[in-house]
Design a protein around this motif. Structure first.
Motif, PDB file in Angstrom:
ATOM      1  N   ARG A 173      -1.268 -59.308   1.355  1.00 30.41           N
ATOM      2  CA  ARG A 173      -1.789 -58.017   0.915  1.00 30.41           C
ATOM      3  C   ARG A 173      -1.918 -58.014  -0.603  1.00 30.41           C
ATOM      4  NH1 ARG A 173      -1.748 -52.999   3.658  1.00 30.41           N
ATOM      5  NH2 ARG A 173      -1.305 -52.064   1.623  1.00 30.41           N
ATOM      6  N   GLU A 235      -2.272 -57.812   6.976  1.00 32.35           N
ATOM      7  CA  GLU A 235      -2.846 -56.559   6.489  1.00 32.35           C
ATOM      8  C   GLU A 235      -1.891 -55.385   6.712  1.00 32.35           C
ATOM      9  OE1 GLU A 235      -7.160 -54.272   6.474  1.00 32.35           O
ATOM     10  OE2 GLU A 235      -6.796 -55.903   7.888  1.00 32.35           O
ATOM     11  N   ASN A 255      -7.640 -54.623   0.916  1.00 32.24           N
ATOM     12  CA  ASN A 255      -6.217 -54.804   1.188  1.00 32.24           C
ATOM     13  C   ASN A 255      -5.729 -56.241   1.089  1.00 32.24           C
ATOM     14  OD1 ASN A 255      -5.765 -52.060   1.718  1.00 32.24           O
ATOM     15  ND2 ASN A 255      -6.484 -52.290   3.835  1.00 32.24           N
TER      16      ASN A 255
END
Length: 297
Positions: A173, A235, A255
């Motif tokens: 991320r 994610e 993201n």
């Protein structure tokens, strides 16, 4: 027993429709005696009288009336099959079946399929998005015309044409602590939850093989079957994953981000897999020609 031939059926249908031996003989470019022999042979084969004839007119028997629609369908089927072969030869129809590893299916195929369909709108594309091992078996067995696979998926009955090299990267991320580093070391991965794919995956086997020689072992906290699943877990903030760059979404993803891995640099070679010694269909050859041109530009 005689075999029913195309000209026998054509002779019967033409006489039945025109009710004239003379007209039918002229249309079929036969003499009237030759036409009569055709009809006689057909009747002997069927064991039934189809036509009655006098010097003035010709008409169908009851059996002939029942048989006429069948004869027409048989002629239509024959002509359709000939037309189908012509369409295949001129690439108006056909199917190309491709066994492709899932991460490469989206990367390689859409742009080529779009151009191919514009050139040959009647040819259908069938994509088998399967694992490296299964994709190889589909090509070997003939279920697929060819495959897009990793070079590690080899078999004595196939040939491999390299297309590109795909390095492995660390996926995370954008707000993960490791994302703040410009360089990542293997030691950094000891303190994070690593998401790995199963050990029988072609990607995992390639990774383990490349790292074992350097005394590096992956300690996965989560194990999944598919790279897409590992990206989903990344994610959600559950950990980081090592996967081919090709599996990563666009760089503008809000993201997710990636970092290069430290040495040893690991990559897989993606290429075209074909059966040795067996010619491909002309439609498959056309697709491969377009694919190779796309990736050599």
């Amino acid at each position: 027993m005689h075999r029913i031939e195309f000209l026998d059926l054509a002779a019967f249908v033409r006489v039945a429709e025109s009710q004239s031996f003379q007209e039918a003989a002229q249309a079929l470019h036969l003499s009237q005696p030759a036409l009569s022999r055709r009809l006689q042979k057909l009747e002997e084969t069927l064991g039934a009288k189809l036509l009655e004839r006098t010097t003035r007119r010709t008409w169908l028997t009851e059996i002939g009336k029942e048989y006429l629609p069948r004869a027409r369908r048989m002629l239509e089927d024959y002509e359709s099959s000939i037309q189908g072969i012509r369409e295949l030869k001129t690439h108006q129809k056909g199917t190309v079946t491709i066994a492709c590893i899932p991460t490469a299916a989206f990367y390689f195929l859409p742009s080529v399929i779009r151009v191919f369909n514009e050139a040959y709108p009647g040819i259908r594309i069938r994509i088998l998005d399967v694992s490296a091992n299964e994709g190889l078996e589909r090509v070997v067995s003939g279920d697929a015309d060819f495959g897009i696979n990793m070079i590690s998926a080899q078999h004595p009955d196939v040939s491999f044409t390299p297309l590109l090299r795909d390095p492995f990267v660390l996926a995370m991320r954008s707000d993960h602590p490791l994302a703040a580093l410009t360089e990542v070391n293997w030691q950094d991965l000891q303190n994070v939850r690593l998401i790995t794919v199963s050990r029988d995956s072609g990607n995992r086997m390639l990774l383990d093989s490349a790292l074992s020689g350097h005394g590096i072992r992956l300690n996965g906290f989560y194990e999944v079957q598919h790279l897409s699943t590992s990206l989903g877990l990344v994610e959600c903030g559950l950990g980081v994953a090592i996967l081919p760059r090709m599996a990563m979404p666009d760089a503008e993803h809000e993201n997710l981000c990636s970092r290069e891995l430290p040495p040893p640099h690991i990559e897989r070679t993606i290429g075209l897999v074909r059966r040795d010694g067996e010619p491909l269909s002309s439609t498959a050859e056309l697709f491969i020609e377009m694919l190779l041109k796309r990736w050599r530009e």
